[in-house]
Design an enzyme around this catalytic site. Structure first.
Site, PDB file in Angstrom:
ATOM      1  CG  HIS A   9      -1.730  -1.244   1.341  1.00 45.03           C
ATOM      2  ND1 HIS A   9      -3.048  -1.272   0.970  1.00 45.03           N
ATOM      3  CD2 HIS A   9      -1.427  -2.513   1.751  1.00 45.03           C
ATOM      4  CE1 HIS A   9      -3.531  -2.500   1.154  1.00 45.03           C
ATOM      5  NE2 HIS A   9      -2.562  -3.275   1.626  1.00 45.03           N
ATOM      6  CG  HIS A  21      -6.375  -7.068   1.386  1.00 42.92           C
ATOM      7  ND1 HIS A  21      -6.169  -6.364   0.240  1.00 42.92           N
ATOM      8  CD2 HIS A  21      -5.352  -6.723   2.229  1.00 42.92           C
ATOM      9  CE1 HIS A  21      -5.072  -5.625   0.367  1.00 42.92           C
ATOM     10  NE2 HIS A  21      -4.556  -5.823   1.568  1.00 42.92           N
ATOM     11  CD  GLU A  42      -4.248  -9.005   6.913  1.00 43.93           C
ATOM     12  OE1 GLU A  42      -5.148  -8.461   6.250  1.00 43.93           O
ATOM     13  OE2 GLU A  42      -3.273  -8.369   7.378  1.00 43.93           O
ATOM     14  CG  ASP A  66       0.407  -5.578   4.004  1.00 41.09           C
ATOM     15  OD1 ASP A  66      -0.265  -4.984   3.142  1.00 41.09           O
ATOM     16  OD2 ASP A  66      -0.125  -6.185   4.959  1.00 41.09           O
ATOM     17  CG  ASP A  67       0.645  -1.406   5.254  1.00 40.59           C
ATOM     18  OD1 ASP A  67       0.235  -0.667   4.347  1.00 40.59           O
ATOM     19  OD2 ASP A  67      -0.032  -2.334   5.739  1.00 40.59           O
TER      20      ASP A  67
HETATM   21 ZN   LIG Z   1      -2.550  -5.284   2.310  1.00 41.29          ZN
END
Ligand SMILES: [Zn+2]
Length: 330
Positions: free
Chosen positions: A15, A192, A195, A273-274
């Site tokens: 992201h 997504h 998760e 991801d981040d």
């Molecule tokens: Zn993500």
């Protein structure tokens, strides 16, 4: 021991607002006169302790990006960092809802990000594409608005559409129309799932959204039939091990199912991801998975190959990337 930079890497799940280095966030916050002391400590680390404080820090950090040139700086910085770790390709999730909150139109948001990606590419040859994300907990209408923005403002670097946000909010059926519109417009699609929610969320994404890529998807491991199905149908998982550990989906990397999923024949990619929020980078993800599970140079090469084959880019670009990858083979 693997020297991470020698393995060409490709990333499918990151992201862009969540990839902002703290130093850049701090600089822009000062420029715009925004106080971030509650989410950014003196050592340049984001402050959060659980999922809701993570989201709060994430939104506060995202809010410093206000103009197309701020976004250009963000994507240029991130793609340069990726290239410095040996990445040859990266896809970023972009969030038109975040841009709108900053008062930016979809078009100027995308043009800003694209300008930064082009600058990074000129110097480093790294290829990049964007995947516009609908936020699940904003509801079906908001998600459909994102698809309409993408279709109504075509840009050569925006090649995908995805679904993020709170996995437990809203059944995938609510978003079937948005995904149908995206597919019909020729966009690659991903969602997504699996998760925080269990394997049933992955089954629902496959059934209702008809995606061939799943963001995370690691909790498929709890359902043997699903693991077999993913392998048989060649569904690609955008696995983000460091993120899963940081957010407590698994307690330790050695308990993470990525290795078993791969052994069972599921197509696996490795992603960050981040990254600064989780104290990681794409290079560190490759290295820590290799160290923990004993993956060889060739194993990592095949992870990158899987990512390029599943990338949302045109066949000519894909072929060029595969040639670059092969030229690094031993
Ligand atoms: Zn993500």
């Amino acid at each position: 021991m693997i020297v991470p930079v020698t393995v060409p890497k490709a990333e499918l799940h990151c992201h862009i607002e969540g990839a902002a280095p703290p130093t850049l966030v701090k600089r822009l916050a000062e420029q715009h006169g925004i106080d971030l002391s509650h989410v950014l400590n003196g050592n340049g680390k984001f402050i959060w302790s659980d999922f809701s404080s993570f989201l709060k820090a994430y939104d506060a950090a995202s809010a410093v990006f206000k103009t197309p040139s701020d976004y250009a700086l963000l994507s240029e910085t991130y793609f340069r960092m990726l290239a410095a770790e040996g990445a040859i390709y990266g896809e970023i999730f972009i969030s038109p809802d975040h841009a709108q909150a900053a008062g930016l139109s979809y078009r100027s948001y995308v043009e800003g990000l694209a300008a930064g990606m082009e600058r990074a590419k000129t110097d480093t040859a790294i290829e990049g594409r964007m995947i516009a994300i609908g936020v699940r907990h904003f509801g079906a209408a908001a998600v459909e608005r994102v698809v309409k923005d993408v279709i109504g403002n075509p840009h050569p670097l925006v090649t995908g559409f995805g679904l993020a946000g709170d996995e437990r909010s809203g059944h995938p059926a609510n978003f079937a129309k948005a995904f149908r519109m995206a597919s019909e417009a020729g966009l690659g699609t991903t969602a997504h799932a699996g998760e925080f929610a269990g394997p049933e969320s992955i089954v629902a994404a496959l059934e209702f959204l008809r995606v061939k890529r799943i963001g995370h998807g690691v909790r498929a491991i709890e359902d043997k039939d699903l693991v077999r199905r993913l392998a048989e149908e060649g569904v690609v998982l955008e696995v983000c091990p460091g993120s899963n550990i940081a957010l407590g989906v698994y307690t330790h990397l050695r308990f993470h199912p990525v290795n078993i999923l791969r052994r069972e024949g599921v197509k696996i990619t490795i992603n960050s991801d981040d990254p600064p929020f989780f104290g990681t980078t794409l290079g560190r993800e490759y290295a820590s998975v290799a160290d923990t599970f004993g993956w060889s140079f060739d194993d990592l090469m095949s992870v990158t190959r899987t990512a390029i084959e599943a990338a949302f880019c045109d066949p000519a670009t894909k072929n060029r990337l595969l040639v670059r990858l092969d030229s690094a083979a031993r």
